[in-house]
Enzyme design. Structure first.
Site, short mmCIF file in Angstrom:
data_model
loop_
_atom_site.label_atom_id
_atom_site.label_comp_id
_atom_site.label_asym_id
_atom_site.label_seq_id
_atom_site.Cartn_x
_atom_site.Cartn_y
_atom_site.Cartn_z
CD GLU A 100 -7.53 -32.97 40.08
OE1 GLU A 100 -6.89 -32.66 41.10
OE2 GLU A 100 -7.53 -34.11 39.60
CD GLU A 118 -5.16 -35.22 36.34
OE1 GLU A 118 -5.00 -35.75 37.45
OE2 GLU A 118 -4.96 -34.01 36.12
C1 FCB Z 1 -4.52 -34.92 40.43
C2 FCB Z 1 -3.74 -33.76 39.86
C3 FCB Z 1 -2.42 -34.14 39.26
C4 FCB Z 1 -1.75 -35.24 40.04
C5 FCB Z 1 -2.69 -36.39 40.24
C6 FCB Z 1 -2.08 -37.57 40.95
O1 FCB Z 1 -5.27 -34.48 41.51
O2 FCB Z 1 -4.48 -33.12 38.87
O3 FCB Z 1 -1.65 -32.97 39.17
O4 FCB Z 1 -1.29 -34.72 41.23
O5 FCB Z 1 -3.80 -35.96 40.96
#
Ligand code: FCB
Length: 439
Positions: free
Chosen positions: A169, A353
């Site tokens: 990210e 994710e």
């Molecule tokens: C993302 C992150 C992870 C976690 C999730 C909820 O931005 O990569 O570490 O904090 O959100």
């Protein structure tokens, strides 16, 4: 909701289901010779992190990793997305801590023994504090040092990693941490953010090149994306949403896949970029083998503030998770389609994710999380039906963990963690997953 409506058989053969965690959020940085990260200093700054919590113990995964990998296996998952802490492997950012490398060696072997694909992220925000003190992401030394770290990891683990991405990210690393100030180092400066926005993608490119030089294969990028709704259909709000999209989503995809920055963002940010930024663009756009999207929510954008980018967000009408994030699965479908159409073409895409924070009413029951995952999996399936070359989907997260500025207050796990006893209790979502993947 108690069951997912889609099952493994609804996805093509070879589609990879995985769960993700990250080093500082679960391992326990008090162990194994890890150095201080800039998150230690941030957590010690009053008002920055809920309860002043830090990652010293976290889920004690450093000692309990066999049990945790067993859980990944029991869930019926194919892969495990984890990260290698820079501050564990190089506590001062320069010298190697052999104990740290040994830990990841054992962990990767543990995954292979359980027939799990090791999906590595090199940097999930554990900047060694010593490097933070030298200017962190605002200085060019950091991308160069990250590439050294990439070489060290590639040399030691590269023969066994299934996939590797240098940075988790980049928007969070740069904008959230240097402009919005919500993450370490907590700066609120457009000048600092401009440097970080460039250095973070440069670090991606240099690290990809370093990993390739070590013979590591299946290299990619992991970017977070949010769906940008204009708060109203006024022209001003449409422009606000467009510039938000540029900063959040398009900046990184365009830089990494085409070696370009979006013109509408350059209007405000170019004067804060390092002077010779154009010279780096071909280094940044190294060929990659896949592209990952992390997705959680949408935003409602309107014009506000005195300085560029003049954007603020307003609360939206949809049901929200415990983070206050609106639940908007269509945004995932749209962003995956746009990413493939505008940036990545035939390159394999992964959801790297997706998940929700939810409060436990009855321990073990979490129908809301099952519904969230179900709706997003169906959005993924629609994107695939529309032709997006999506090859896998990753849940955030395996375990409740250290949720950064929210400390241990927000729970994202398929598995509940009692942070006093370290007892793990699989939730309903975990069991629903087992039925969907192995039933
Ligand atoms: C993302 C992150 C992870 C976690 C999730 C909820 O931005 O990569 O570490 O904090 O959100």
């Amino acid at each position: 909701m108690n069951d997912l409506s889609l099952r493994r058989g609804d996805f093509p053969e070879g589609f990879v289901f995985a769960a993700a965690t990250s080093a500082y959020q679960i391992e326990g940085h008090a162990f194994g010779g890890a150095g201080r990260t800039h998150w230690n200093a941030f957590a010690e700054t009053p008002g920055k992190v809920h309860g002043g919590h830090n990652g010293a113990i976290a889920c004690d995964h450093y000692h309990r990793w066999p049990e945790d990998l067993d859980l990944v296996r029991q869930a019926g998952l194919d892969g495990y997305r984890f990260s290698t802490s820079w501050a564990r492997v190089m506590p001062d950012g320069v010298n190697v801590n052999p104990e740290g490398l040994d830990f990841y060696d054992r962990l990767v072997d543990g995954m292979l023994e359980r027939k799990l694909k090791p999906m590595a992220t090199l940097y999930h925000w554990e900047l060694p504090e010593a490097l933070g003190k030298r200017g962190g992401w605002t200085v060019r030394e950091i991308p160069e040092r990250l590439a050294e770290f990439a070489t060290i990891i590639g040399r030691r683990l590269g023969d066994r990693l299934w996939s590797t991405a240098p940075i988790n990210e980049p928007w969070c690393v740069a904008w959230l941490s240097h402009y919005e100030g919500h993450h370490a180092p907590g700066l609120q400066s457009l000048a600092a953010a401009g440097k970080a926005m460039h250095h973070v993608v440069l670090a991606h490119g240099l690290s990809i090149a370093a990993l390739r030089a070590e013979g590591v294969s299946n290299l990619g990028a992991v970017c977070n994306m949010e769906y940008p709704h204009p708060a109203t259909d006024s022209e001003e709000d449409r422009q606000a949403a467009e510039i938000y999209d540029g900063i959040y989503n398009r900046w990184f995809a365009a830089a990494m896949t085409r070696g370009e920055y979006p013109e509408d963002v350059l209007v405000g940010l170019e004067r804060h970029l390092p002077a010779a930024w154009r010279d780096d663009m071909s280094l940044i756009a190294q060929p990659i083998d896949w592209f990952g999207v992390n997705y959680y929510t949408c935003k409602r954008l309107t014009r506000g503030g005195d300085v560029w980018p003049n954007v603020v967000d307003l609360p939206g009408p949809l049901p929200k998770t415990d983070m206050g994030w609106e639940i908007y699965p269509d945004g995932l479908e749209t962003l995956l389609r746009r990413t493939a159409e505008d940036y990545t073409g035939d390159l394999p895409l992964y959801v790297t994710e997706n998940g929700m924070a939810n409060r436990d009413v009855t321990l073990g029951q979490d129908p809301e999380r099952i519904a969230y995952l179900d709706a997003h999996l169906r959005a993924v399936r629609r994107a695939m039906d529309a032709g997006v070359p999506l090859k896998g989907y990753t849940f955030w997260s395996l375990l409740d963990n250290y949720e950064w500025a929210f400390g241990y207050d927000k729970r994202f796990g398929l598995v509940h963690v009692d942070f006093d006893t370290q007892v793990r209790t699989p939730r309903g979502s975990f069991h629903a997953l087992v039925r969907a993947l192995t039933g």
